[in-house]
Design a protein around this motif. Structure first.
Motif, PDB file in Angstrom:
ATOM      1  N   ASP A  60     -31.823 -24.901  23.841  1.00 44.91           N
ATOM      2  CA  ASP A  60     -30.392 -24.380  23.364  1.00 44.91           C
ATOM      3  C   ASP A  60     -30.530 -24.618  21.321  1.00 44.91           C
ATOM      4  O   ASP A  60     -29.833 -24.044  20.422  1.00 44.91           O
ATOM      5  CB  ASP A  60     -28.722 -24.959  24.132  1.00 44.91           C
ATOM      6  N   ARG A  64     -29.266 -21.746  18.713  1.00 44.62           N
ATOM      7  CA  ARG A  64     -28.358 -22.186  17.832  1.00 44.62           C
ATOM      8  C   ARG A  64     -29.175 -23.057  16.206  1.00 44.62           C
ATOM      9  O   ARG A  64     -28.175 -21.656  15.156  1.00 44.62           O
ATOM     10  CB  ARG A  64     -27.529 -23.667  18.403  1.00 44.62           C
ATOM     11  N   ARG A  68     -27.778 -19.943  13.271  1.00 46.69           N
ATOM     12  CA  ARG A  68     -27.368 -19.953  12.232  1.00 46.69           C
ATOM     13  C   ARG A  68     -28.070 -19.095  11.018  1.00 46.69           C
ATOM     14  O   ARG A  68     -28.157 -18.608   9.721  1.00 46.69           O
ATOM     15  CB  ARG A  68     -28.024 -21.651  11.992  1.00 46.69           C
ATOM     16  N   ARG A 118     -22.671 -14.407  20.912  1.00 49.31           N
ATOM     17  CA  ARG A 118     -23.950 -14.849  20.237  1.00 49.31           C
ATOM     18  C   ARG A 118     -24.003 -13.808  18.320  1.00 49.31           C
ATOM     19  O   ARG A 118     -23.874 -13.764  18.039  1.00 49.31           O
ATOM     20  CB  ARG A 118     -24.880 -15.668  20.061  1.00 49.31           C
TER      21      ARG A 118
END
Length: 745
Positions: A60, A64, A68, A118
């Motif tokens: 995870d 992430r 970004r 997301r």
């Protein structure tokens, strides 16, 4: 004399080579550097689609980080989006596998709950910047789940009126045209305009091999390149008829494909061409300079550590004999050959659309041996069929016990319960008595005489029929493997397929080796619980194929599936006195079979200590030439050096360590890692372990089911507790409260 280069010299040379290849195929190490280098081509009329390099997320934290990186790239690109017309602005390409560590069909609930927000977040940022936002295509087994994600994101009201959402479609896939129809229907339903980038496809060889290994009915991709070329043109024609809803983006370096599209378009300004950075430059320069169409460059962006997988892909594609990029620089190939019309080639092939050099999944072992059928756990239609077939067995209770060629005398019955759900009563098992053991041994003598007198071809035909019956009764066997042995659906599929393979392999070997002698007599087969059908059937069918009679003692924890297997063997035509089943304890049944002089040999899979004990008892009781075929425990190790791709290492470590809850002799026990990459690799491994789901093996989403019983759970817990007290446990999870599930470390 051979002079060896020092390690620093070799590393420096490799690093320099990587940098040179990176400059050729990667636009920049970061988005700012890429934007600066892009100005050279933008001044010549090109636009860009940027792709942030990186492999699929394994943790995870990785997902992430990629999220970004994409968000930062969109923010950096926003100032360059100065045109009102979105197709004249730069765009960004996003891999869904980078946004979620478990982007796979079996984890659909998590994908929809976690990945969709997301992707939607990024799409909203792209909309605000008025740039194109493309969802990249990935492996064929992710196509269905990708369409679910695409529909969920595109359907969000916040994206209404935006024409920048894009999807990549791979023409080498046999479903490509259907995907285009689906996308057009979706955009019509939502009243949106979207972009579609049409590519030939990537990792073709991996798609072929996956289908063969999994035993699928067919390949998801075309097996001849010319069919992919033809599919590309057919899909291009379809897209050019959909321009009221779809803006086509044709990614190709093939001059014939470009010419065909220009001819189909008839001068309309309703599409663009795309090429990879570092490839196809002269072809696309000619298009731009003549004003025939817009052109966009697909530009990878990434640092040194992210380059390897991408560069390997480019080398494979460019180096292929059939690659247009490779052929165009090969002076031995005539221009007429390079630009040959794929329609003419396909017509010349007639009905031979599939390559004869590539065996279908069912035929990978040749004409004399059929591959075991597979079940595609990424296909929602296949999964629905499996669930429907398993449903009648979900609450069934089986009756197991001695299966003999004589009367069963025992009446001692025990319950069999699901190791994941102790409240689930799977069935009842009758334990063999001393009378049953004696009856089986006595009866098996006549069984051996009759069975061994059959021609080897007849024995082989009946054993192959066992494999067919295993496949025909797969749903019931899946259920038994799950409810009795705690196996996940994927492990249950592998269990049945391996048993079927044995039913087709051993008969062929028996026929091939029949000149070396006949059966020995009665063989005792003692099998373990961790492969309750595969090893059980392998032992029994091998002995039967060689002309022996068999008395089988299954593991006490998994005797119901063994009972069903023997019943199917009898249904296939193997006489009842040629193969008999004696469930019971090792001290009762096992001890009797391994010490009786009427037994001609023993086949055993289990612990080394038990095998040594059996060997000693046999030496005291049986004929001197009675063989012991023993497969015993071992330690499996993996050695990882700095050249390994960390994402691939972690994937393989997880598979080897946690499939079957680690309860197999081949499970990874020791991981040796080169010191200078250990910290990063272990961080990734621990993060990937956190993504595993422990629980009910009936659910497709479960990665780790229960260990076989409470005794096994207690033993594992005690082992880990000991090492934790010594400060030597690196990673530990809490165990589920119900059942005998145990998270291994």
């Amino acid at each position: 004399m051979v002079k060896r280069l020092g390690e620093p010299v070799v590393r420096t040379a490799v690093a320099q080579a990587m940098k040179e290849m990176g400059r050729q195929f990667v636009l920049g190490r970061d988005i700012d550097e890429a934007l600066k280098r892009a100005k050279k081509y933008e001044s010549r009329g090109y636009t860009y689609s940027y792709d942030m390099l990186g492999e699929a997320a394994r943790t995870d934290a990785d997902a992430r980080r990629y999220l970004r990186a994409y968000a930062n790239a969109i923010e950096s690109l926003a100032p360059a989006c100065s045109h009102d017309e979105i197709r004249r602005n730069p765009g960004i390409s996003v891999k869904l596998s980078a946004l979620h560590a478990r982007y796979e069909f079996g984890q659909k609930d998590r994908v929809m709950d976690e990945l969709v927000p997301r992707a939607l977040e990024l799409a909203r940022k792209a909309r605000a910047a008025n740039m194109g936002f493309n969802i990249d295509a990935e492996e064929a087994d992710r196509l269905d789940i990708s369409l679910d994600v695409i529909e969920a994101v595109l359907s969000d009201p916040s994206l209404a009126g935006w024409d920048g959402f894009g999807v990549v479609v791979q023409a080498f896939g046999k479903r490509a045209a259907h995907v285009l129809d689906w996308l057009y229907a979706l955009s019509t339903k939502l009243d949106r305009r979207i972009m579609v980038r049409l590519v030939k496809g990537a990792y073709w060889d991996a798609e072929i091999k996956r289908a063969q290994v999994m035993g699928l009915k067919d390949f998801p991709v075309f097996t001849r390149k010319v069919n992919s070329d033809l599919s590309y043109i057919a899909c291009a024609r379809k897209l050019l008829a959909m321009t009221d809803r779809i803006y086509p983006q044709f990614a190709t370096h093939n001059a014939h494909s470009v010419s065909a599209i220009l001819e189909l378009a008839q001068g309309r300004d309703c599409f663009e061409f795309q090429r990879l950075h570092g490839m196809g430059e002269s072809l696309h320069d000619a298009i731009v300079s003549k004003g025939q169409a817009r052109c966009r460059i697909y530009a990878p962006v990434g640092a040194h550590q992210d380059l390897l997988a991408y560069l390997v892909r480019r080398l494979l594609e460019n180096g292929a004999n059939s690659s247009f990029v490779n052929q165009i620089v090969d002076t031995r190939i005539q221009p007429e050959e390079i630009a040959r019309d794929p329609f003419d080639t396909v017509e010349a092939l007639g009905d031979s659309l599939s390559s004869k050099a590539i065996a279908l999944p069912k035929a990978i072992y040749g004409e004399k041996r059929l591959n075991a059928r597979g079940w595609d756990h990424t296909d929602p239609v296949e999964i629905d069929a499996i669930e429907s077939a398993r449903a009648p067995f979900k609450t069934r209770q089986w009756q197991g016990g001695p299966v003999l060629g004589c009367e069963v005398r025992s009446d001692r019955v025990t319950e069999v319960r699901n190791p994941a759900k102790p409240s689930d009563l799977v069935g009842y098992l009758t334990q063999a008595s001393a009378d049953d053991i004696e009856g089986a041994i006595a009866t098996s003598q006549a069984g051996f005489e009759a069975w061994s007198s059959l021609p080897a071809e007849e024995r082989a035909a009946r054993i192959r029929r066992v494999g067919d019956l295993f496949e025909a009764n797969a749903a019931e066997l899946f259920t038994l493997a799950t409810r009795e042995a705690g196996k996940s659906l994927l492990d249950a599929v592998a269990e049945i397929r391996e048993a079927v393979d044995f039913a087709r392999y051993y008969p062929n070997e028996a026929i091939r080796n029949q000149a070396f002698g006949a059966g020995r007599g009665v063989i005792a087969c003692i099998s373990p619980w961790n492969f309750p059908l595969a090893i059980f059937a392998g032992q029994v069918l091998a002995a039967l194929a060689a002309g022996n009679a068999v008395i089988a003692k299954p593991a006490g924890q998994t005797a119901l599936i063994a009972t069903r297997a023997v019943e199917l063997m009898h249904e296939a035509g193997i006489p009842k006195d040629a193969v008999q089943l004696l469930p019971g304890s090792g001290s009762t049944v096992g001890a009797a079979l391994t010490s009786d002089p009427r037994i001609a040999g023993v086949c055993f899979t289990g612990s080394t200590g038990t095998a040594q004990h059996i060997n000693k008892v046999m030496a005291e009781s049986m004929a001197p030439d009675a063989p012991l075929i023993a497969e015993t425990g071992g330690l499996n190790a993996m050695i990882v050096d700095s050249t390994a791709l960390p994402e691939q290492v972690v994937r393989d470590v997880l598979a080897s360590s946690f499939q079957s809850a680690g309860q197999r002799c081949s499970a990874l026990r020791m991981l040796y890692v080169q010191k200078d990459i250990a910290d990063h690799l272990l961080e990734m491994l621990f993060g990937a372990m956190d993504e595993l789901r422990v629980g009910d093996p009936w659910l497709l989403s479960t990665d780790v089911g229960p260990v076989i019983d409470e005794a096994a759970r207690r033993g594992i817990e005690a082992h880990c507790d000991k090492f934790e007290r010594e400060g030597r446990v690196l990673k530990r999870w809490p165990s589920p409260k119900r059942g005998s599930s145990c998270r291994r470390r």
